[in-house]
Write a protein that holds these residues in place. Structure first.
Motif, PDB file in Angstrom:
ATOM      1  N   UNK A  84      -1.771   5.940  41.746  1.00 56.87           N
ATOM      2  CA  UNK A  84      -1.271   4.607  42.061  1.00 56.87           C
ATOM      3  C   UNK A  84      -0.682   4.531  43.445  1.00 56.87           C
ATOM      4  N   UNK A  85       0.006   3.416  43.696  1.00 57.79           N
ATOM      5  CA  UNK A  85       0.499   3.143  45.042  1.00 57.79           C
ATOM      6  C   UNK A  85       1.809   3.831  45.362  1.00 57.79           C
ATOM      7  N   UNK A  86       2.516   4.391  44.347  1.00 54.89           N
ATOM      8  CA  UNK A  86       3.828   4.973  44.595  1.00 54.89           C
ATOM      9  C   UNK A  86       3.767   6.495  44.736  1.00 54.89           C
ATOM     10  N   UNK A  87       3.187   7.170  43.746  1.00 55.55           N
ATOM     11  CA  UNK A  87       3.151   8.628  43.751  1.00 55.55           C
ATOM     12  C   UNK A  87       1.743   9.086  43.383  1.00 55.55           C
ATOM     13  N   UNK A  88       1.300  10.190  44.007  1.00 56.28           N
ATOM     14  CA  UNK A  88      -0.068  10.683  43.864  1.00 56.28           C
ATOM     15  C   UNK A  88      -1.073   9.657  44.362  1.00 56.28           C
ATOM     16  N   UNK A  89      -0.771   9.105  45.542  1.00 59.61           N
ATOM     17  CA  UNK A  89      -1.677   8.148  46.172  1.00 59.61           C
ATOM     18  C   UNK A  89      -3.033   8.796  46.423  1.00 59.61           C
ATOM     19  N   UNK A  90      -4.078   8.073  46.141  1.00 63.59           N
ATOM     20  CA  UNK A  90      -5.439   8.584  46.228  1.00 63.59           C
ATOM     21  C   UNK A  90      -6.102   8.687  44.871  1.00 63.59           C
ATOM     22  N   UNK A  91      -5.308   8.929  43.832  1.00 62.91           N
ATOM     23  CA  UNK A  91      -5.828   8.926  42.469  1.00 62.91           C
ATOM     24  C   UNK A  91      -5.741   7.520  41.885  1.00 62.91           C
ATOM     25  N   UNK A  92      -6.781   7.130  41.175  1.00 64.62           N
ATOM     26  CA  UNK A  92      -6.736   5.871  40.427  1.00 64.62           C
ATOM     27  C   UNK A  92      -5.620   5.961  39.391  1.00 64.62           C
ATOM     28  N   UNK A  93      -4.864   4.893  39.224  1.00 62.46           N
ATOM     29  CA  UNK A  93      -3.763   4.894  38.258  1.00 62.46           C
ATOM     30  C   UNK A  93      -4.275   5.196  36.857  1.00 62.46           C
ATOM     31  N   UNK A  94      -3.832   6.318  36.289  1.00 64.77           N
ATOM     32  CA  UNK A  94      -4.295   6.715  34.969  1.00 64.77           C
ATOM     33  C   UNK A  94      -5.507   7.624  34.998  1.00 64.77           C
ATOM     34  N   UNK A  95      -5.877   8.132  36.178  1.00 58.87           N
ATOM     35  CA  UNK A  95      -6.999   9.092  36.240  1.00 58.87           C
ATOM     36  C   UNK A  95      -6.723  10.258  35.305  1.00 58.87           C
ATOM     37  N   UNK A  96      -5.487  10.734  35.297  1.00 57.22           N
ATOM     38  CA  UNK A  96      -5.012  11.694  34.293  1.00 57.22           C
ATOM     39  C   UNK A  96      -3.810  11.062  33.608  1.00 57.22           C
ATOM     40  N   UNK A  97      -3.759  11.202  32.290  1.00 53.81           N
ATOM     41  CA  UNK A  97      -2.662  10.613  31.529  1.00 53.81           C
ATOM     42  C   UNK A  97      -2.345  11.471  30.317  1.00 53.81           C
ATOM     43  N   UNK A  98      -1.075  11.486  29.928  1.00 50.64           N
ATOM     44  CA  UNK A  98      -0.641  12.209  28.731  1.00 50.64           C
ATOM     45  C   UNK A  98       0.799  11.818  28.428  1.00 50.64           C
ATOM     46  N   UNK A  99       1.379  12.444  27.417  1.00 54.09           N
ATOM     47  CA  UNK A  99       2.739  12.093  27.017  1.00 54.09           C
ATOM     48  C   UNK A  99       3.787  12.602  27.998  1.00 54.09           C
ATOM     49  N   UNK A 100       3.449  13.595  28.793  1.00 54.49           N
ATOM     50  CA  UNK A 100       4.417  14.192  29.709  1.00 54.49           C
ATOM     51  C   UNK A 100       3.794  14.355  31.085  1.00 54.49           C
ATOM     52  N   UNK A 101       4.621  14.191  32.116  1.00 54.90           N
ATOM     53  CA  UNK A 101       4.145  14.399  33.483  1.00 54.90           C
ATOM     54  C   UNK A 101       5.307  14.832  34.369  1.00 54.90           C
ATOM     55  N   UNK A 102       5.011  15.744  35.282  1.00 54.29           N
ATOM     56  CA  UNK A 102       5.928  16.114  36.355  1.00 54.29           C
ATOM     57  C   UNK A 102       5.181  15.910  37.662  1.00 54.29           C
ATOM     58  N   UNK A 103       5.792  15.189  38.595  1.00 55.68           N
ATOM     59  CA  UNK A 103       5.156  14.908  39.881  1.00 55.68           C
ATOM     60  C   UNK A 103       6.196  15.035  40.987  1.00 55.68           C
ATOM     61  N   UNK A 104       5.726  15.420  42.169  1.00 50.03           N
ATOM     62  CA  UNK A 104       6.609  15.540  43.321  1.00 50.03           C
ATOM     63  C   UNK A 104       5.821  15.201  44.574  1.00 50.03           C
ATOM     64  N   UNK A 105       6.531  14.652  45.568  1.00 44.94           N
ATOM     65  CA  UNK A 105       5.891  14.336  46.835  1.00 44.94           C
ATOM     66  C   UNK A 105       6.901  14.437  47.968  1.00 44.94           C
ATOM     67  N   UNK A 106       6.384  14.677  49.172  1.00 45.72           N
ATOM     68  CA  UNK A 106       7.205  14.720  50.370  1.00 45.72           C
ATOM     69  C   UNK A 106       6.498  13.902  51.445  1.00 45.72           C
TER      70      UNK A 106
END
Length: 370
Positions: free
Chosen positions: A271-293
Motif C-alpha cells: 500500500x501507500x504507507x508501508x511496503x510501498x511497491x506491493x499491492x495492498x494485500x499481496x500477502x495477508x495473514x492474521x499477524x504481520x511485522x513490518x519495518x521501514x526507514x
C-alpha cells in the motif's frame, strides 16, 4: 498498479494558458494564508490501473490550528474522491485533529468505495498466479477519541466498523482460489482502546518527533458482528533531523490477531504507507511485522520547492505469532520526489516509486507516508 498525476501541476509555468486555468493552478500551488489561519486546497487527479482503467478524481486538504493559535499543533483533514471508466467509485477521508492545548486528539479514517480487491490467498508464501478479483462495496469507519492524560500522552476509546457487501468473488480462468472467510460479504464492529504518545507538531511532514500507538480491538457477535476475533496493533515512528533540510525517519508496525478473522480484515502487506511497491494485500495473514526507514531531503539544497526521498523496508506475515519465519521476509525499496505545496505550513506533495519482487508501484499523496 496505479499511476496518479496531478492534472493541474502538469500544465504549470510557461505552458499554462491564460484565464481561469492559470488562476486555478496558481491558487492551488500558492500559499497566501497567514500563520494560524486555516488553509484549504483542492486539485484534480488522473490515474490508470489494469483493474480499473482510467481513473479521475479530486483531492482536497484542509489544515488548521485550534482557535487559530500557532502554538497549537497543525490539524489536517484529507479527502479524496474518484471515479473510474468502469463505473467504480470511492470516497476517502482521513483526519488528525488536535484540540486546544492538546486536550483532545481525534485520529481516524473513513472509506466508502466500490472498487475491485485482488486476492492472492492467505499466508506468507502464496504464489504470484492470477489473483481472484473481489468486486464489492466496502465501508470502513475507524476513529480514536483520545484524551490527554499527560504531556504528549493520550488515551481513549477506539471504534472500528467494516462492511463488505454486494460481493462477487470472481475466479481467474486457469487458477482456482479457496474462497476465504468473508468472501460472500461480512460486517464487523470492533470496540477497544488506544494508548498514544505523540509529540509531533506537523503530522503531514514531521521533521523531529516520536509517535507510538498501542491499541486493542475486539469484534464480537454480541456487537452485531458476523465474526468474533480480537487483536493488538502496534505502530512506532521516530523522526530525526540530520541537517536543516534532511530528515531520517523509521517505523515499526505490528498486527497480531486471533479468532475468525475475515479475509479483508487480515494484516495486509503493501500500500501507500508501508511496503510501498506491493499491492495492498499481496500477502495477508492474521499477524504481520513490518519495518521501514526513509531519508528525506525537504527540499533539495538547490531548490526552494523540490525535494526527494529514498526508502527501504521489509515485512513478513504469519498465521500465528510463533509462526514468523525469516525466509518469508519480503523486501521493498524505492525513491520519491517531493513538491512543496504549502510553503508556510511545510506540507509536501509526494510521488513515490516502490520496487519489489513483483515489480514497481506508484503513489501520489499529500504528506509523507508516515
Amino acid at each position: 498498479m496505479l499511476v496518479v498525476l496531478i492534472a493541474g501541476l502538469a500544465t504549470t509555468g510557461a505552458h499554462a494558458q491564460d484565464g481561469w486555468v492559470r488562476r486555478f493552478i496558481q491558487k492551488t500551488i500558492s500559499d497566501t494564508t497567514e500563520p494560524g489561519k486555516p488553509s484549504f486546497r483542492i486539485y484534480p487527479t488522473l490515474g490508470y490501473a489494469p483493474e480499473t482503467s482510467v481513473e479521475v478524481g479530486l483531492s482536497s486538504l484542509f489544515l488548521f490550528q485550534a482557535k487559530g493559535d500557532t502554538v497549537n499543533r497543525l490539524s489536517e483533514i484529507q479527502a479524496f474522491t474518484f471515479f473510474t471508466f468502469q463505473s467504480q467509485y470511492g470516497i476517502w477521508l482521513d483526519n488528525a485533529i488536535y484540540g486546544d492545548q492538546d486536550k483532545w486528539f481525534f485520529l481516524g479514517r473513513v472509506r466508502f468505495q466500490r472498487f475491485p480487491l485482488m486476492y492472492y490467498g492467505i499466508g506468507p508464501d502464496v504464489p504470484d498466479k492470477e489473483p481472484a478479483l473481489v468486486d464489492a462495496n466496502y465501508i470502513l469507519v475507524r476513529q480514536r477519541i483520545l484524551r490527554r492524560i499527560r504531556k504528549n500522552l493520550f488515551f481513549g476509546p477506539e471504534v472500528d466498523y467494516q462492511q463488505l457487501y454486494n460481493t462477487q468473488f470472481n475466479q481467474p480462468e486457469d487458477y482456482v482460489h479457496d474462497e476465504p472467510l468473508g468472501s460472500n460479504g461480512t460486517r464487523n464492529l470492533g470496540l477497544g482502546a488506544a494508548l498514544v504518545y505523540d509529540n509531533r507538531h506537523n503530522v503531514l511532514n514531521v521533521r523531529k518527533g516520536f509517535f507510538g500507538e498501542l491499541s486493542f480491538l475486539r469484534y464480537d457477535k454480541d456487537f452485531g458482528s458476523h465474526h468474533s476475533f480480537q487483536g493488538v496493533n502496534l505502530d512506532v515512528r521516530s523522526f530525526h533531523p540530520l541537517k536543516t533540510r534532511n530528515v531520517l525517519a523509521w517505523q515499526v508496525y505490528g498486527f497480531f490477531f486471533t479468532g475468525n478473522v475475515p479475509f479483508n480484515q487480515l494484516a495486509l502487506m503493501g500500500g501507500e504507507m508501508i511496503m510501498r511497491g506491493y499491492y495492498t494485500g499481496r500477502y495477508r495473514d492474521k499477524n504481520m511485522i513490518a519495518a521501514q526507514v526513509e531519508h528525506r531531503w525537504l527540499p533539495f539544497s538547490f531548490s526552494q520547492r523540490l525535494g526527494g526521498a529514498v526508502f527501504a523496508g521489509g515485512a513478513v506475515v504469519a498465521p500465528t505469532i510463533t509462526g514468523f519465519n525469516a525466509k518469508h521476509i519480503r523486501p521493498s525499496g524505492g525513491v520519491g520526489l517531493r513538491y512543496l505545496l504549502f510553503r508556510k505550513k511545510d506540507i509536501y506533495l509526494r510521488l513515490d516509486v516502490g520496487f519489489t519482487e513483483d515489480g514497481p508501484g506508484f503513489y501520489l499523496f499529500t504528506g509523507e507516508a508516515f
